[in-house]
Structures are given as C-alpha cells and as structure tokens.
Design a protein around this motif. Structure first.
Motif, mmCIF file in Angstrom:
data_model
loop_
_atom_site.group_PDB
_atom_site.id
_atom_site.type_symbol
_atom_site.label_atom_id
_atom_site.label_comp_id
_atom_site.label_asym_id
_atom_site.label_seq_id
_atom_site.Cartn_x
_atom_site.Cartn_y
_atom_site.Cartn_z
ATOM 1 N N SER A 231 1.762 4.766 4.016
ATOM 2 C CA SER A 231 0.314 4.598 3.947
ATOM 3 C C SER A 231 0.012 3.819 2.679
ATOM 4 O O SER A 231 0.927 3.485 1.928
ATOM 5 N N PHE A 232 -1.271 3.530 2.441
ATOM 6 C CA PHE A 232 -1.629 2.902 1.159
ATOM 7 C C PHE A 232 -2.870 3.603 0.617
ATOM 8 O O PHE A 232 -3.686 4.125 1.384
ATOM 9 N N TYR A 233 -2.984 3.640 -0.680
ATOM 10 C CA TYR A 233 -3.978 4.494 -1.339
ATOM 11 C C TYR A 233 -5.396 4.213 -0.845
ATOM 12 O O TYR A 233 -6.177 5.113 -0.568
ATOM 13 N N GLU A 234 -5.724 2.925 -0.689
ATOM 14 C CA GLU A 234 -7.106 2.545 -0.346
ATOM 15 C C GLU A 234 -7.531 3.008 1.044
ATOM 16 O O GLU A 234 -8.721 3.092 1.339
ATOM 17 N N ILE A 254 4.036 4.009 0.222
ATOM 18 C CA ILE A 254 4.813 2.756 0.201
ATOM 19 C C ILE A 254 4.488 1.860 1.404
ATOM 20 O O ILE A 254 5.273 1.019 1.786
ATOM 21 N N GLY A 255 3.291 2.051 1.982
ATOM 22 C CA GLY A 255 2.972 1.304 3.204
ATOM 23 C C GLY A 255 1.839 0.313 3.030
ATOM 24 O O GLY A 255 1.341 0.136 1.924
ATOM 25 N N PRO A 256 1.422 -0.331 4.131
ATOM 26 C CA PRO A 256 1.980 -0.234 5.477
ATOM 27 C C PRO A 256 3.352 -0.920 5.566
ATOM 28 O O PRO A 256 3.466 -2.103 5.248
ATOM 29 N N ALA A 387 -3.577 -2.720 9.765
ATOM 30 C CA ALA A 387 -3.077 -3.914 9.065
ATOM 31 C C ALA A 387 -3.496 -5.203 9.770
ATOM 32 O O ALA A 387 -3.571 -6.265 9.158
ATOM 33 N N SER A 388 -3.791 -5.098 11.080
ATOM 34 C CA SER A 388 -4.235 -6.276 11.831
ATOM 35 C C SER A 388 -5.762 -6.401 11.855
ATOM 36 O O SER A 388 -6.303 -7.328 12.464
ATOM 37 N N GLY A 389 -6.439 -5.444 11.239
ATOM 38 C CA GLY A 389 -7.904 -5.537 11.125
ATOM 39 C C GLY A 389 -8.657 -5.286 12.419
ATOM 40 O O GLY A 389 -9.709 -5.879 12.656
ATOM 41 N N LEU A 390 -8.137 -4.390 13.269
ATOM 42 C CA LEU A 390 -8.753 -4.188 14.583
ATOM 43 C C LEU A 390 -9.536 -2.876 14.694
ATOM 44 O O LEU A 390 -9.056 -1.821 14.279
ATOM 45 N N PRO A 391 -10.726 -2.943 15.307
ATOM 46 C CA PRO A 391 -11.402 -1.700 15.676
ATOM 47 C C PRO A 391 -10.636 -1.057 16.835
ATOM 48 O O PRO A 391 -9.962 -1.754 17.595
ATOM 49 N N MET A 392 -10.722 0.266 16.960
ATOM 50 C CA MET A 392 -9.863 0.955 17.934
ATOM 51 C C MET A 392 -10.620 1.881 18.876
ATOM 52 O O MET A 392 -11.651 2.436 18.529
ATOM 53 N N VAL A 393 -10.036 2.032 20.064
ATOM 54 C CA VAL A 393 -10.430 3.100 20.973
ATOM 55 C C VAL A 393 -9.325 4.141 20.859
ATOM 56 O O VAL A 393 -8.143 3.815 20.997
ATOM 57 N N ALA A 457 -7.922 -4.207 6.509
ATOM 58 C CA ALA A 457 -6.727 -5.050 6.672
ATOM 59 C C ALA A 457 -6.463 -5.850 5.398
ATOM 60 O O ALA A 457 -5.310 -6.002 4.977
ATOM 61 N N GLU A 458 -7.538 -6.329 4.770
ATOM 62 C CA GLU A 458 -7.381 -7.059 3.507
ATOM 63 C C GLU A 458 -6.784 -6.151 2.440
ATOM 64 O O GLU A 458 -5.871 -6.518 1.703
ATOM 65 N N MET A 459 -7.304 -4.917 2.376
ATOM 66 C CA MET A 459 -6.802 -3.940 1.391
ATOM 67 C C MET A 459 -5.317 -3.635 1.646
ATOM 68 O O MET A 459 -4.542 -3.485 0.707
ATOM 69 N N ALA A 460 -4.960 -3.557 2.911
ATOM 70 C CA ALA A 460 -3.559 -3.259 3.268
ATOM 71 C C ALA A 460 -2.643 -4.367 2.756
ATOM 72 O O ALA A 460 -1.573 -4.100 2.189
ATOM 73 N N LYS A 461 -3.064 -5.603 2.955
ATOM 74 C CA LYS A 461 -2.237 -6.743 2.539
ATOM 75 C C LYS A 461 -2.116 -6.806 1.009
ATOM 76 O O LYS A 461 -1.054 -7.107 0.474
#
Length: 494
Positions: A231-234, A254-256, A387-393, A457-461
């Motif tokens: 995971s990542f902190y943010e 240590i992710g994503p 990480a791909s910046g997608l909204p989800m169902v 997704a930006e935060m993940a990168k």
C-alpha cells in the motif's frame, strides 16, 4: 558490480509466498523492488509454481544486468503423501477441482504447508539470508527464522484498512450488538465511522479449524520483526497510523507493487499466460474513445453460476457502454450459450470483448480507453485499479473483500457498490441486470469519483518514485536490516 565492501553491504532476502497467484504476483514485484535497492532475492516455491515465475524473472534479469539477479529455489511438495490430489500445488487447483468439497481441500492445503518447515530450515542454515519475507499463511516461519537469528517479515497481501477493521472486529465484536445479521453497524474503534453488516464479516468463527489457524497467524506476526504492506501512505493514512500504533509493532508501506512493472512485457507477463493475445486486446481498446470502456474481472477464484452470468451480460448490454469482461469459464463453443443471453455476442459485436480465462489486467486498466473497473475487491485488483486512476464498481464475494469495498465506497469515495449483501459461500447474492446496468452507468459518468480516482493514481506514482513515501519506507527497511546484520556479526565475534 562494485568493490568487496559493496558486496558485503548487499542484503539477501528469502521470499516465501503463499501458493496462489494473488500472492505470488506481488511477491515477484517485491523481489524486483528489492533488486532496484541493490538487494538479492531468492523466491522459494514448488515446481509447478516456479513455471509461473521463470519467464518474468528471466526477462527482468536480462533487462537489468546492473542489478542483482532474482533467483528461485525449488521446494519439494509431495501432494499424494500429504493427502492432496496430484498437482495440487496452487489454490487455482482447489477452485477448479471437483475431487473434494472446496472447503475440505483448501483446509487440507493450508495445513499441509508445514511440510516445508525442514526444507526452509535447511536453506536458511546453508544460504544464510539476511531476512525472510514469509506469507501470513505460514505462521511457523517466525519460529524457523528465530532459530537462525534471521528477522522474519510478514506479508499479508492486503492493505491497512482491512487489517485494522479485522483487528477492531475481534477486539470489540460489534456484530454481537445487532438484532439481525443484515442490520448495519459501525465498526467500533475504527477511524471513519465505517458501516458494515454481520453477513459481511469473517472474524466470528474463532473456534473453527481456520479460526484457530488465523489465531496462530496473528501470534506469529506479533513475534515477527514486522509487517510489509502493499500500500502507500497517501491512500489510507489514518489506517496506516492506526495499524502502526495499535496492531503491529512495526510496518512498512512498499506499494503499489504493481507499479514496478513499467515495460509492456512486464505488464503482459504478470501471472499466467493471457487467454488473449495482448496486442489484439490493445488494438481493440485503441479503437475506443478515452474513458469509454468498463472492465469487469472477478479475480482467479470466483466463478458465478450461469444465471448470474446471464444477468451480468444483460445488464452490460442495457448500459450501452463498451466493455471488456473476463469470465472464469473455459466454456467450449457448444455450451457457451448457456451462460450468455441468446444472440448476445452477435448483438454486442464490436462493443464488447469477452476474455475466457486469464487477462493481461494491468495493460487493460492502464489503457486510456478504460474508464471504469467492476471488481471483486481483491486487494491486488483494487490497488491496480487505484494506480490506474479508475472509479470502481465493487462486487465483493469473500475473504476481506467487503472491508476493501468499504474503503472504496465509504472512505475514498471512488466507487459504488453493486449491492452485494453477504459472503458468497457457494452461491452469493443474486444481482439483477437492472442493478448491473445502474451501477455501470453511474460509475462511467461520475465526474467527482473519476477526479478523485485520478488524484489517487498520481499519489500512487509519486509514492514509488525516488523520495516518495513508499520509496523512503523501503530505504528505512533496508537500513534497519543492515543494522540487524551488523549487530548479529558483532555478537558472533564476541
């Protein structure tokens, strides 16, 4: 490769993943991350599972000659002797097997893992690694590592939120305060007033064989060196803080981990061989406009009955959106019509792509045409979606997936629930075509959700780049392990 002092400072990790695709894929990603930090990694697994890893490891070693090679050590796992069917070296086998009821077989499989104990001891003794990263499902690994004075790190394969929710459930048992199993309640002690129902909780059965096994998992974690979290902190700051304060003595984000795969081949080669040609799949997506396609996948372990698949198909068609749908049915041509509405594939020709089997998921999620993700909320999938910046169902079916759903819908607010009320034991809640249509439309036009998802997704990168939160956590981990090694060497001298 640098001078001898440099050689001395290189850490050597043993990685011991649980034998399931969802655990092996992030373990390989982890080995790659360790390599970028100058460490050696040896992945311990069985003959059949090693086939899954050989090609991507070979590619990685070839592409990165300046880094330490990732290697594999084969462990013997005699299925027949252990009372398992021949070839039962991976949970994939269990969920596609009709030899025993799935519950019996998976329980047997979990308990058979202790067979690796002596082999692991022998390898640690002869190869002297600096650290053992062992999956949560091998609780005895803590004692083995202790015996040789090697730090053991636990890898769960899930995020902070579900680990914290689970902890609060066991501690406060809020499900005991409700009148019925469908009555919503707040998870006591967990930040964020998160609401769930009794039917979605896995912690209640503490006296069963698996309940007792999970207790040993927690005890071994308590005695370990710490926990690695993909995971990542943010993404979940309140839960990362809570976990480190109240649940584990030490943890590192240590992710994503999926973001270690930047090249096309790396994304294409994650997991099994795809059931579709990657280039064909991308060509199809290339013909679509930006954010217009919804991607549906329920992970490797979920398979719905025909009635439910028909409803999903009908709902997709009614939504009018283009789709890529991964179905865990290796249906032969003759019976394919049984789980699809009459004439469905003809009517949706050009609008829909059905992949039977394994899909190159990260490639599809990262494609600009993909605008939404219908997911079972397994942590790998969820994080790849983030990480791909997608909204989800969200359509959870079991394990900790209902917690992951609450993270998406109630905390991050980047998705909508399809409305599943309870765990899928054999057959889950029946979700109608109208519901499928409604949530697909909602997620594909939800501007606010999409904006938030793109920010995450930006935060993940940023988190995995040099100087990002996960990158710095990794540096801290490496420094701590080097310090432990130094202390051990000092002790040995004295």
């Amino acid at each position: 490769m640098g001078n001898s002092a440099d050689e001395v400072s290189k850490l050597h990790f043993f990685l011991f993943p649980f034998m399931a695709h969802g655990h092996m894929i992030p373990t390989l990603d982890m080995a790659k991350v360790f390599a970028t930090k100058g460490a050696k990694s040896t992945i311990l697994t069985t003959p059949l599972n090693s086939i899954l890893l050989e090609k991507p490891i070979k590619s990685f070693n070839h592409e990165n000659p300046q880094l330490e090679n990732i290697t594999i050590k084969i462990l013997n796992f005699p299925c027949a002797e252990l009372g398992l069917p021949q070839g039962c070296e991976n949970t994939d086998f269990i969920f596609s097997s009709h030899e025993l009821s799935t519950g019996d077989l998976s329980q047997k499989f979990f308990l058979a893992l202790t067979y690796f104990k002596e082999q692991l001891e022998h390898l640690i003794e002869t190869m002297k690694p600096d650290c053992l990263v062992a999956n949560m499902f091998v609780p005895w690994a803590t004692k083995v590592a202790e015996k040789f004075n090697v730090p053991r790190l636990v890898f769960h394969g899930t995020g902070y939120f579900s680990l914290c929710a689970s902890h609060c459930m066991r501690l406060h048992k809020p499900y005991k305060q409700v009148a019925s199993s469908s009555e919503p309640f707040v998870i006591t002690g967990l930040p964020g007033d998160v609401v769930i129902t009794d039917e979605q909780v896995i912690e209640k059965d503490e006296e069963s064989v698996m309940g007792k096994f999970m207790k040993s998992v927690r005890e071994s974690e308590r005695d370990s060196f710490g926990v690695l979290v993909n995971s990542f902190y943010e993404l979940e700051p309140a839960y990362s803080d809570f976990f480190k304060s109240f649940v584990a003595k030490r943890a590192w984000s240590i992710g994503p981990l999926s973001l270690t795969n930047r090249r096309f081949e790396e994304k294409a080669e994650r997991g099994k061989k795809a059931s579709i040609d990657e280039h064909e799949c991308l060509k199809w997506l290339d013909s679509k406009t930006c954010d217009s396609v919804i991607y549906l996948s329920f992970g490797t372990m979920t398979s719905f009955n025909n009635e439910q698949l028909i409803e999903i198909a009908a709902g997709l068609e009614m939504s009018g959106h283009d789709f890529v749908w991964v179905v865990n049915k290796t249906a032969s041509q003759e019976d394919k019509e049984e789980w699809l509405p009459e004439g469905f594939e003809e009517r949706t020709k050009g609008k829909g792509l059905i992949i039977r089997g394994w899909a190159p998921q990260v490639l599809i999620l990262d494609h600009q045409a993909t605008g939404g993700f219908l997911t079972h909320c397994g942590w790998n999938s969820l994080l790849e979606g983030v990480a791909s910046g997608l909204p989800m169902v969200t359509w959870p079916v079991g394990a900790e997936q209902f917690y992951n759903e609450k993270l998406v819908t109630q905390v991050l607010k980047t998705g909508v629930s399809v409305g599943v009320k309870k765990m899928m034991r054999v057959v889950g809640d029946f979700i109608s075509r109208d519901k499928v249509e409604r949530v697909v439309r909602e997620v594909m036009v939800g501007e606010e959700m999409r904006k938030r998802a793109k920010e995450l997704a930006e935060m993940a990168k940023v988190a995995v780049k040099e100087g990002g939160s996960s990158d710095l956590e990794l540096d801290r981990l490496m420094d701590e392990l080097k310090l432990v090694r130094l202390q051990r060497e000092e002790e040995n001298k004295s």
